[in-house]
Design a protein around this motif. Structure first.
Motif, PDB file in Angstrom:
ATOM      1  N   ILE A 119       0.840  -1.213   0.000  1.00 22.23           N
ATOM      2  CA  ILE A 119       0.000   0.000   0.000  1.00 22.23           C
ATOM      3  C   ILE A 119       0.867   1.252   0.000  1.00 22.23           C
ATOM      4  CG2 ILE A 119      -1.655   1.322   1.363  1.00 22.23           C
ATOM      5  CD1 ILE A 119      -2.853  -1.320   2.289  1.00 22.23           C
ATOM      6  N   LEU A 120       1.937   1.248   0.790  1.00 18.12           N
ATOM      7  CA  LEU A 120       2.818   2.410   0.843  1.00 18.12           C
ATOM      8  C   LEU A 120       3.527   2.637  -0.493  1.00 18.12           C
ATOM      9  CD1 LEU A 120       4.423   2.015   4.395  1.00 18.12           C
ATOM     10  CD2 LEU A 120       2.663   3.633   3.687  1.00 18.12           C
ATOM     11  N   LEU A 121       3.958   1.550  -1.133  1.00 16.09           N
ATOM     12  CA  LEU A 121       4.623   1.692  -2.425  1.00 16.09           C
ATOM     13  C   LEU A 121       3.670   2.227  -3.491  1.00 16.09           C
ATOM     14  CD1 LEU A 121       6.846  -1.529  -2.505  1.00 16.09           C
ATOM     15  CD2 LEU A 121       7.622   0.840  -2.358  1.00 16.09           C
ATOM     16  N   LEU A 122       2.447   1.694  -3.523  1.00 10.30           N
ATOM     17  CA  LEU A 122       1.461   2.183  -4.489  1.00 10.30           C
ATOM     18  C   LEU A 122       1.115   3.648  -4.232  1.00 10.30           C
ATOM     19  CD1 LEU A 122      -0.956  -0.898  -4.691  1.00 10.30           C
ATOM     20  CD2 LEU A 122       0.682  -0.134  -6.425  1.00 10.30           C
ATOM     21  N   ALA A 123       0.981   3.995  -2.949  1.00 10.33           N
ATOM     22  CA  ALA A 123       0.702   5.397  -2.619  1.00 10.33           C
ATOM     23  C   ALA A 123       1.850   6.294  -3.049  1.00 10.33           C
ATOM     24  CB  ALA A 123       0.453   5.537  -1.117  1.00 10.33           C
ATOM     25  N   LEU A 124       3.085   5.821  -2.886  1.00 10.24           N
ATOM     26  CA  LEU A 124       4.248   6.613  -3.282  1.00 10.24           C
ATOM     27  C   LEU A 124       4.299   6.798  -4.793  1.00 10.24           C
ATOM     28  CD1 LEU A 124       6.854   8.010  -2.375  1.00 10.24           C
ATOM     29  CD2 LEU A 124       8.020   5.813  -2.596  1.00 10.24           C
ATOM     30  N   ILE A 125       3.896   5.771  -5.537  1.00 13.35           N
ATOM     31  CA  ILE A 125       3.941   5.846  -6.999  1.00 13.35           C
ATOM     32  C   ILE A 125       2.849   6.773  -7.537  1.00 13.35           C
ATOM     33  CG2 ILE A 125       3.642   4.515  -9.126  1.00 13.35           C
ATOM     34  CD1 ILE A 125       4.912   2.134  -7.633  1.00 13.35           C
ATOM     35  N   PHE A 126       1.627   6.594  -7.060  1.00 13.83           N
ATOM     36  CA  PHE A 126       0.495   7.316  -7.632  1.00 13.83           C
ATOM     37  C   PHE A 126       0.262   8.688  -6.989  1.00 13.83           C
ATOM     38  CE2 PHE A 126      -0.496   2.856  -8.617  1.00 13.83           C
ATOM     39  CZ  PHE A 126      -0.697   2.960  -9.985  1.00 13.83           C
ATOM     40  N   LEU A 127       0.838   8.910  -5.818  1.00 12.84           N
ATOM     41  CA  LEU A 127       0.603  10.173  -5.123  1.00 12.84           C
ATOM     42  C   LEU A 127       1.873  10.999  -5.028  1.00 12.84           C
ATOM     43  CD1 LEU A 127      -1.652   8.888  -2.209  1.00 12.84           C
ATOM     44  CD2 LEU A 127      -2.383   9.918  -4.362  1.00 12.84           C
ATOM     45  N   ARG A 128       2.776  10.797  -5.944  1.00  6.08           N
ATOM     46  CA  ARG A 128       4.039  11.518  -5.894  1.00  6.08           C
ATOM     47  C   ARG A 128       3.820  13.026  -6.003  1.00  6.08           C
ATOM     48  NH1 ARG A 128       7.636  13.397  -9.597  1.00  6.08           N
ATOM     49  NH2 ARG A 128       6.288  12.666 -11.287  1.00  6.08           N
ATOM     50  N   THR A 129       2.904  13.434  -6.898  1.00  6.89           N
ATOM     51  CA  THR A 129       2.631  14.860  -7.058  1.00  6.89           C
ATOM     52  C   THR A 129       2.049  15.455  -5.786  1.00  6.89           C
ATOM     53  OG1 THR A 129       2.219  14.507  -9.419  1.00  6.89           O
ATOM     54  CG2 THR A 129       1.420  16.572  -8.448  1.00  6.89           C
ATOM     55  N   ARG A 130       1.170  14.675  -5.119  1.00  9.76           N
ATOM     56  CA  ARG A 130       0.578  15.168  -3.870  1.00  9.76           C
ATOM     57  C   ARG A 130       1.648  15.346  -2.793  1.00  9.76           C
ATOM     58  NH1 ARG A 130      -3.225  16.890  -6.832  1.00  9.76           N
ATOM     59  NH2 ARG A 130      -4.486  15.264  -7.817  1.00  9.76           N
ATOM     60  N   ILE A 131       2.607  14.443  -2.791  1.00  8.62           N
ATOM     61  CA  ILE A 131       3.693  14.565  -1.814  1.00  8.62           C
ATOM     62  C   ILE A 131       4.529  15.805  -2.107  1.00  8.62           C
ATOM     63  CG2 ILE A 131       5.798  13.464  -0.956  1.00  8.62           C
ATOM     64  CD1 ILE A 131       4.474  10.773  -1.449  1.00  8.62           C
ATOM     65  N   LEU A 132       4.755  16.086  -3.400  1.00  5.05           N
ATOM     66  CA  LEU A 132       5.496  17.298  -3.761  1.00  5.05           C
ATOM     67  C   LEU A 132       4.737  18.552  -3.339  1.00  5.05           C
ATOM     68  CD1 LEU A 132       6.800  16.337  -7.325  1.00  5.05           C
ATOM     69  CD2 LEU A 132       8.086  16.378  -5.182  1.00  5.05           C
ATOM     70  N   ILE A 133       3.386  18.523  -3.470  1.00  2.79           N
ATOM     71  CA  ILE A 133       2.581  19.653  -3.013  1.00  2.79           C
ATOM     72  C   ILE A 133       2.695  19.813  -1.500  1.00  2.79           C
ATOM     73  CG2 ILE A 133       0.219  20.514  -2.784  1.00  2.79           C
ATOM     74  CD1 ILE A 133      -0.418  19.232  -5.461  1.00  2.79           C
ATOM     75  N   ALA A 134       2.669  18.680  -0.792  1.00  2.34           N
ATOM     76  CA  ALA A 134       2.812  18.740   0.665  1.00  2.34           C
ATOM     77  C   ALA A 134       4.155  19.332   1.060  1.00  2.34           C
ATOM     78  CB  ALA A 134       2.646  17.338   1.262  1.00  2.34           C
ATOM     79  N   ILE A 135       5.221  18.944   0.352  1.00  2.00           N
ATOM     80  CA  ILE A 135       6.552  19.480   0.647  1.00  2.00           C
ATOM     81  C   ILE A 135       6.585  20.984   0.379  1.00  2.00           C
ATOM     82  CG2 ILE A 135       8.968  19.434  -0.047  1.00  2.00           C
ATOM     83  CD1 ILE A 135       8.634  16.454  -0.615  1.00  2.00           C
ATOM     84  N   ALA A 136       5.979  21.395  -0.740  1.00  8.93           N
ATOM     85  CA  ALA A 136       5.956  22.826  -1.074  1.00  8.93           C
ATOM     86  C   ALA A 136       5.192  23.627  -0.026  1.00  8.93           C
ATOM     87  CB  ALA A 136       5.339  23.024  -2.457  1.00  8.93           C
TER      88      ALA A 136
END
Length: 450
Positions: A119-136
């Motif tokens: 689940i974590l790997l799939l979330a990392l693959i498909f939600l990469r843009t969301r993670i970048l938004i969170a970092i920003a």
């Protein structure tokens, strides 16, 4: 603390008492708390530059821990392949170690960890843009703190207001508990002296008018306070009044917390909606937000506190049903919330753990500071100042990081509102940072000339 050879009866004698920490040595405890404050502020301000590295290191670290857990469970499972022990043989026991000898236990752990890791790997693959938004957004919050340092001291205001609430509740509770008239009764302190049978049962007295010479056969007769009078309408409903006082106390506490959230949200909102930063940021954003909350939002906060306390379960269910139609927003919220929580947890661990280790080495005598008169031998129990420093460091870190968390949440909501209301045209320009516009492939259009 006391001398080791002191007897229990000597614990109340001053000459046997050895102070655990003298007043002149509390400067070292204060120094530890100041270090915790400085480290907390520096950590939050440096997130503007280190957030991407820290977030990805933490995410990869979580995946690495999960991978290690899978490998470890697989090795334990393979080592018990020849074992015939099952759960039916073991039955129910309080010894957990017995279950670790069962092969199926490690198989269950292995399956659970594999599912979580997938689940974590799939979330990392498909939600990469969301993670970048969170970092920003995390970087933008750190930048906002740099322009509005006053927001970091607001937890002190909340703490003072909470002290007022607690004091008012305590004073009111004591007033209610002592609202009845005091009842004094004649009591024989030593029935073996003389004939005290002359004292009637439940004989009341007035302590100011009482004279023991009225009972010559019982020299130990005294006028003693027993309790408060429980007769009358007010006293019969004392329990209900105490319950009402507790409810009022909880309402006041939650109102103060909600007022703090509203004030901080207004301050961070004024930062986001400043088109030219920092030129358009208000001069005193925190004070203006606080006054604005008192002027326009007190009634809403008071009502929402009551609503949240009594219908919170229905509210959560209602929001869940509404969010079924906005799954994308839910995913964004979850990703941002968890990334921020992971980062702030790491920050708290760094501040509290680092200051705690430093305090341990100092108060245990492993670090000698030149020019100080502190002696470890003077402390009979050096864990007390260490625990004081650790607890104080946690409170300080929690106060600062709660402001940061509120800033991230506020900027995220402003970011969503910005996306919904604006389109980048000269009439409706985006207020988000250039970094967020770059991630979303958006930009503000230049006004047409000529």
């Amino acid at each position: 603390a006391h001398f080791p050879g002191a007897k229990p009866a000597d614990f109340f004698k001053q000459e046997y008492c050895v102070p655990s920490l003298q007043l002149k040595d509390t400067i070292y405890v204060s120094t530890g708390l100041v270090i915790a404050m400085v480290v907390s502020v520096l950590f939050l301000l440096l997130l503007r530059f280190t957030a991407p590295v820290l977030v990805w290191v933490l995410i990869i670290g979580v995946l690495a821990v999960g991978a290690f857990g899978i490998w470890y469970c697989y090795n334990e499972y393979m080592s018990l392949v020849s074992s015939s022990l099952t759960f039916s043989n073991v039955g129910f026991t309080s010894n957990v170690q017995v279950y670790l000898q069962v092969r199926d236990t490690w198989l269950a752990f292995l399956i659970i960890l594999c599912v979580v890791e997938a689940i974590l790997l799939l979330a990392l693959i498909f939600l990469r843009t969301r993670i970048l938004i969170a970092i920003a957004l995390i970087q933008e919050t750190s930048k906002a703190l740099g322009h509005m340092m006053s927001t970091l001291i607001y937890p002190i205001v909340t703490f003072v207001l909470l002290l007022v609430c607690v004091s008012y509740w305590g004073i009111t509770a004591l007033y209610l508990a002592t609202s009845g008239a005091p009842v004094y009764k004649v009591v024989a302190m030593n029935t073996s002296q003389g004939d005290c049978s002359v004292i009637r049962v439940n004989e009341t007295c007035d302590p100011e008018m009482f004279n023991s010479t009225q009972y010559p056969s019982c020299p130990s007769a005294r006028c003693i306070f027993i309790n408060y009078n429980e007769e009358g309408l007010f006293q019969r409903n004392l329990f209900n009044l105490q319950i009402y006082n507790v409810v009022a106390f909880l309402w006041c506490v939650n109102f103060v917390i909600a007022l703090g959230h509203c004030t901080l949200a207004g301050a961070f909102g004024s930062y986001y909606w400043a088109f030219s930063k920092p030129a358009d940021i208000p001069t005193f954003p925190l004070i203006q937000s606080f006054m604005r909350a008192l002027r326009y939002h007190v009634g809403s906060l008071a009502f929402c506190v009551v609503l949240f306390r009594f219908v919170s379960c229905f509210f959560v269910l209602f929001c869940f049903v509404l969010c079924l139609g906005g799954f994308v927003v839910v995913v964004r919220v979850v990703v941002l919330d968890k990334v921020t929580d992971l980062l702030l947890f790491f920050g708290k661990l760094l501040v509290v753990g680092g200051v705690g280790v430093l305090a341990f080495f100092f108060f245990s005598g492993r670090i000698q500071t030149p020019g100080t008169t502190f002696e470890t031998a003077a402390l009979n129990y050096y864990w007390m100042p260490i625990m004081t420093v650790v607890f104080g460091a946690y409170l300080i870190a929690h106060g600062f990081f709660s402001v940061y968390n509120m800033g991230v949440d506020t900027l995220f909501l402003c970011f969503l509102e910005d996306l919904e209301r604006n389109d980048g045209s000269p009439q409706k320009p985006y207020f988000m940072s250039k970094n967020l516009m770059k991630i979303l492939n958006k930009k503000n259009k230049a006004p047409k000339t000529g």
